[in-house]
Design a protein around this motif. Structure first.
Motif, short mmCIF file in Angstrom:
data_model
loop_
_atom_site.label_atom_id
_atom_site.label_comp_id
_atom_site.label_asym_id
_atom_site.label_seq_id
_atom_site.Cartn_x
_atom_site.Cartn_y
_atom_site.Cartn_z
N ARG A 1 -35.32 24.36 37.78
CA ARG A 1 -34.36 23.32 38.12
C ARG A 1 -34.96 22.33 39.12
NH1 ARG A 1 -29.26 25.93 39.91
NH2 ARG A 1 -28.96 26.15 37.65
N ALA A 2 -35.67 22.84 40.12
CA ALA A 2 -36.31 21.96 41.11
C ALA A 2 -37.33 21.06 40.44
CB ALA A 2 -36.96 22.80 42.21
N ALA A 3 -38.08 21.60 39.48
CA ALA A 3 -39.07 20.81 38.76
C ALA A 3 -38.39 19.73 37.91
CB ALA A 3 -39.93 21.72 37.90
N TYR A 4 -37.32 20.10 37.21
CA TYR A 4 -36.57 19.11 36.43
C TYR A 4 -36.02 18.02 37.34
CZ TYR A 4 -36.24 20.68 31.57
OH TYR A 4 -36.50 20.96 30.25
N ARG A 5 -35.47 18.42 38.48
CA ARG A 5 -34.89 17.44 39.40
C ARG A 5 -35.95 16.45 39.89
NH1 ARG A 5 -31.79 20.69 42.29
NH2 ARG A 5 -29.84 20.11 41.30
N ALA A 6 -37.15 16.96 40.19
CA ALA A 6 -38.23 16.09 40.65
C ALA A 6 -38.62 15.10 39.56
CB ALA A 6 -39.43 16.94 41.06
N LEU A 7 -38.71 15.56 38.32
CA LEU A 7 -39.09 14.68 37.21
C LEU A 7 -38.01 13.64 36.94
CD1 LEU A 7 -41.20 14.12 35.00
CD2 LEU A 7 -39.98 15.76 33.55
N ILE A 8 -36.77 14.07 36.96
CA ILE A 8 -35.64 13.16 36.72
C ILE A 8 -35.57 12.09 37.81
CG2 ILE A 8 -33.11 13.07 36.72
CD1 ILE A 8 -33.25 15.81 35.19
N GLU A 9 -35.76 12.49 39.04
CA GLU A 9 -35.73 11.52 40.14
C GLU A 9 -36.93 10.59 40.11
OE1 GLU A 9 -35.35 13.87 43.67
OE2 GLU A 9 -33.23 14.36 43.31
N ARG A 10 -38.09 11.12 39.73
CA ARG A 10 -39.30 10.28 39.70
C ARG A 10 -39.15 9.13 38.72
NH1 ARG A 10 -42.54 7.13 38.93
NH2 ARG A 10 -44.83 7.25 39.05
N TYR A 11 -38.54 9.35 37.57
CA TYR A 11 -38.42 8.32 36.55
C TYR A 11 -37.02 7.75 36.43
CZ TYR A 11 -43.02 10.00 35.14
OH TYR A 11 -44.35 10.36 35.14
N ASP A 12 -36.14 8.11 37.34
CA ASP A 12 -34.76 7.61 37.34
C ASP A 12 -34.11 7.82 35.98
OD1 ASP A 12 -32.49 6.50 38.44
OD2 ASP A 12 -33.11 4.42 38.08
N ILE A 13 -34.22 9.03 35.47
CA ILE A 13 -33.73 9.36 34.13
C ILE A 13 -32.21 9.30 34.09
CG2 ILE A 13 -33.54 11.26 32.46
CD1 ILE A 13 -36.34 9.97 32.56
N ASP A 14 -31.66 8.69 33.03
CA ASP A 14 -30.20 8.64 32.89
C ASP A 14 -29.70 9.39 31.66
OD1 ASP A 14 -31.04 6.79 31.02
OD2 ASP A 14 -30.12 5.06 32.00
N ALA A 15 -30.59 10.06 30.93
CA ALA A 15 -30.17 10.92 29.81
C ALA A 15 -31.27 11.93 29.54
CB ALA A 15 -29.88 10.11 28.55
N VAL A 16 -30.87 13.17 29.25
CA VAL A 16 -31.81 14.24 28.92
C VAL A 16 -31.43 14.81 27.57
CG1 VAL A 16 -32.76 16.47 29.57
CG2 VAL A 16 -32.16 14.82 31.36
N VAL A 17 -32.42 14.94 26.68
CA VAL A 17 -32.23 15.60 25.39
C VAL A 17 -33.13 16.83 25.38
CG1 VAL A 17 -32.35 15.39 22.88
CG2 VAL A 17 -31.79 13.38 24.28
N LEU A 18 -32.51 18.00 25.42
CA LEU A 18 -33.21 19.28 25.43
C LEU A 18 -33.29 19.77 23.98
CD1 LEU A 18 -34.39 21.58 27.25
CD2 LEU A 18 -32.10 22.61 27.17
N VAL A 19 -34.52 20.00 23.49
CA VAL A 19 -34.72 20.29 22.07
C VAL A 19 -35.26 21.70 21.88
CG1 VAL A 19 -35.86 19.55 19.95
CG2 VAL A 19 -35.20 17.85 21.67
N ASP A 20 -34.68 22.40 20.92
CA ASP A 20 -35.16 23.72 20.53
C ASP A 20 -35.62 23.69 19.09
OD1 ASP A 20 -35.69 26.47 20.44
OD2 ASP A 20 -33.64 26.96 19.83
#
Length: 318
Positions: free
Chosen positions: A114-133
């Motif tokens: 979660r901390a890693a995701y948060r860092a990536l999302i904040e770094r690129y100012d992400i406004d949507a995430v698509v998690l793919v399986d």
């Protein structure tokens, strides 16, 4: 209410400007997200790619790390490593003129992920995430007779479930592939029906080779198979074979020579969901919340399954 001619997944992403498309389950899962990612690229979106990685990330130089447990992978990363799906994808992207960076998450428990995701999302100012399986085990709620390999998938779901992003969506492609890991696809359909009643199912659409994205996906998978001949992706190879119209026991790698495949058109379907609904559907998600290691995730799932009454497989009539 959307109109029938509008794809609900892309309608939800229409207002997004900066989208993270990320593989949930490790290995080559990010390839399963390529059709969606490429479509977003072609719409002019700013797209970042990431993957929960099975690659050996520990020896990467310090300047490769965006934050703890998330590395920036380029076409030149760790060229001495034969198996590195994120690098292989970065190379393919560069060959086709797309941004050639892929981010790799360490294979860790929910809290550091979660901390890693948060860092990536904040770094690129992400406004949507698509998690793919690639497959359907991300849709298992935990009481099924067989879960497939859910540890990484549900760690990813749990990690993102507590991050505030305007849009968080899940895509599952490759219906039927997880039968080889003990998944009952009758139960998968039952779970999808429950997500529909919950209001979390956004419908499905097929990846066709007659589309630009479908043709590029097939090319990317072939490129990956060529550059990783000792460990090609069975999941994405199966999906790509289905996209090209193969059917039945269509062998494409020696890894499956002892198994009878059932390649079929249902493998090309992308099932889309709201991530919150998938998280609510998982009955053990609270058990893995405080994990730091992936083996803790595995243990928590095993303990849950020791306590719960399991649903027997559901046969699909034929």
């Amino acid at each position: 209410m959307a109109s029938l001619h509008i794809n609900p997944l892309f309608a939800r992403l229409e207002s997004a400007e900066r989208v993270l498309v990320t593989g949930a389950g490790g290995g080559f899962d990010i390839y399963a997200g390529l059709p969606v990612a490429l479509s977003l690229f072609h719409q002019g979106k700013h797209v970042q790619l990431a993957n929960l990685s099975f690659s050996a990330l520990e020896g990467l130089p310090l300047d490769s790390w965006l934050a703890p447990d998330v590395a920036v992978i380029t076409p030149e990363t760790a060229l001495h490593q034969a198996y590195f799906p994120e690098r292989t994808l970065a190379q393919w992207l560069g060959l086709h003129g797309y941004p050639n960076t892929v981010h790799a998450f360490s294979r860790v428990g929910v809290q550091p992920l979660r901390a890693a995701y948060r860092a990536l999302i904040e770094r690129y100012d992400i406004d949507a995430v698509v998690l793919v399986d690639g497959g359907t085990d991300i849709l298992m709620r935990g009481d099924e007779s067989g879960l497939g390999t859910p540890e990484e998938d549900l760690a990813s779901v749990a990690a993102l479930a507590a991050i505030d992003v305007p849009e968080r969506l899940v895509v599952s492609i490759g219906f039927g592939i997880d039968a080889y890991h003990g998944v009952s696809h009758g139960l998968v359909l039952e779970n999808i029906a429950a997500l529909e009643r919950d209001g979390s199912f956004l419908g499905a659409f097929s990846v066709s080779r007659t589309t630009r994205e479908g043709a590029l996906f097939v090319d990317a998978v072939a490129h990956a198979q060529h550059h990783t001949p000792d460990h090609p992706s069975i999941v994405n190879g199966s999906i790509a074979a289905a996209v090209q119209g193969a059917f039945g026991d269509a062998q494409f790698t020696s890894r499956t020579r002892c198994s009878e495949l059932f390649i079929n058109p249902l493998m090309t379907l992308c099932f889309a969901f709201e991530l919150d609904g998938v998280a609510r559907n998982c009955r053990y998600l609270d058990r893995i919340e405080d994990t730091h290691l992936i083996r803790q995730v595995s243990s928590a799932i095993e303990n849950f399954r020791d306590e719960v009454r399991q649903r027997p497989p559901r046969r699909i009539p034929h």
